[in-house]
Design a protein around this motif. Structure first.
Motif, mmCIF file in Angstrom:
data_model
loop_
_atom_site.group_PDB
_atom_site.id
_atom_site.type_symbol
_atom_site.label_atom_id
_atom_site.label_comp_id
_atom_site.label_asym_id
_atom_site.label_seq_id
_atom_site.Cartn_x
_atom_site.Cartn_y
_atom_site.Cartn_z
ATOM 1 N N SER A 193 0.812 -1.215 0.000
ATOM 2 C CA SER A 193 0.000 0.000 0.000
ATOM 3 C C SER A 193 0.840 1.258 0.000
ATOM 4 N N SER A 194 2.102 1.169 0.472
ATOM 5 C CA SER A 194 2.957 2.352 0.533
ATOM 6 C C SER A 194 3.813 2.531 -0.718
ATOM 7 N N GLU A 209 -2.927 9.599 5.090
ATOM 8 C CA GLU A 209 -3.446 8.825 6.214
ATOM 9 C C GLU A 209 -2.310 8.388 7.135
ATOM 10 N N TRP A 221 -2.918 6.583 -3.863
ATOM 11 C CA TRP A 221 -1.637 6.446 -3.149
ATOM 12 C C TRP A 221 -1.360 7.704 -2.311
ATOM 13 N N ARG A 261 -3.358 7.609 0.800
ATOM 14 C CA ARG A 261 -2.762 6.665 1.753
ATOM 15 C C ARG A 261 -1.589 7.300 2.479
#
Length: 208
Positions: free
Chosen positions: A3-4, A128, A122, A125
């Motif tokens: 996800s990163s 977040e 992205w 994310r």
């Protein structure tokens, strides 16, 4: 894909088409990415090479240091929220910028909405993750998370940016508190610093 991880294939697709109408730049560390008569509200900026810092002008908040490749303002023409931001080169940089209205035309013409969505997802994310580090946590955890972010930078960037100044601009914690925590971490051999720059991290205690 973690996800990163940056969606690099999507970046390349966007870069290929957006660059056709973009104004190119090649600048050195310390320079503003955009000319004085441009604002981040009205343009899309693509950084193909180099490292930049993103600042929110209101409150003088440093959002962070970002390594290429990066895209800023991808949806600027569709976003009615108007906050003032500044991009500053932290190393030699090259890339291009174009009016945000041209970006939307390009996304439509070449059907790049999927690629734009992946890139913006992205970015969301990353915001977040930044919020998790800085919101609702105590001063030590904010300092700790910022140090862990810094150690992932390229060594060239780490050896240019002062630890205390970066943490203070990113978190707004008082300089005296940051200096106290850094001194304790150095004394305990948890981190190594040289001339105010972060050299290495052995490990960081969970609690101060």
């Amino acid at each position: 894909m973690p996800s990163s991880s940056k969606p690099l294939s999507e970046f390349l697709a966007l870069d290929k088409k957006l660059s056709q109408t973009g104004t190119r730049f090649q600048i050195t560390a310390g320079e503003l990415i955009l000319p004085a008569n441009y604002t981040m509200n009205d343009v899309t900026v693509v950084v193909q090479q180099g490292v930049v810092s993103l600042h929110r002008n209101e409150g003088h908040v440093l959002y962070g240091i970002l390594q290429s490749p990066s895209i800023f303002g991808l949806a600027a023409a569709a976003n009615t929220i108007r906050n003032d931001y500044t991009l500053i080169a932290e190393s030699d940089c090259r890339g291009f910028y174009l009016p945000s209205r041209e970006t939307l035309k390009c996304l439509d013409r070449y059907q790049l909405w999927r690629e734009a969505f992946y890139w913006m997802a992205w970015q969301t994310r990353m915001l977040e993750m930044r919020d998790m580090q800085l919101i609702g946590t105590n001063h030590y955890h904010q300092i700790r998370s910022t140090l862990l972010t810094m150690i992932d930078w390229d060594e060239e960037i780490r050896l240019r940016i002062g630890v205390l100044n970066y943490i203070q601009q990113r978190t707004r914690i008082s300089r005296s508190v940051i200096a106290e925590v850094l001194a304790a971490l150095r004394k305990g051999a948890y981190i190594e610093m040289k001339k105010g720059k972060l050299v290495s991290i052995a490990r960081l205690p969970t609690h101060y």
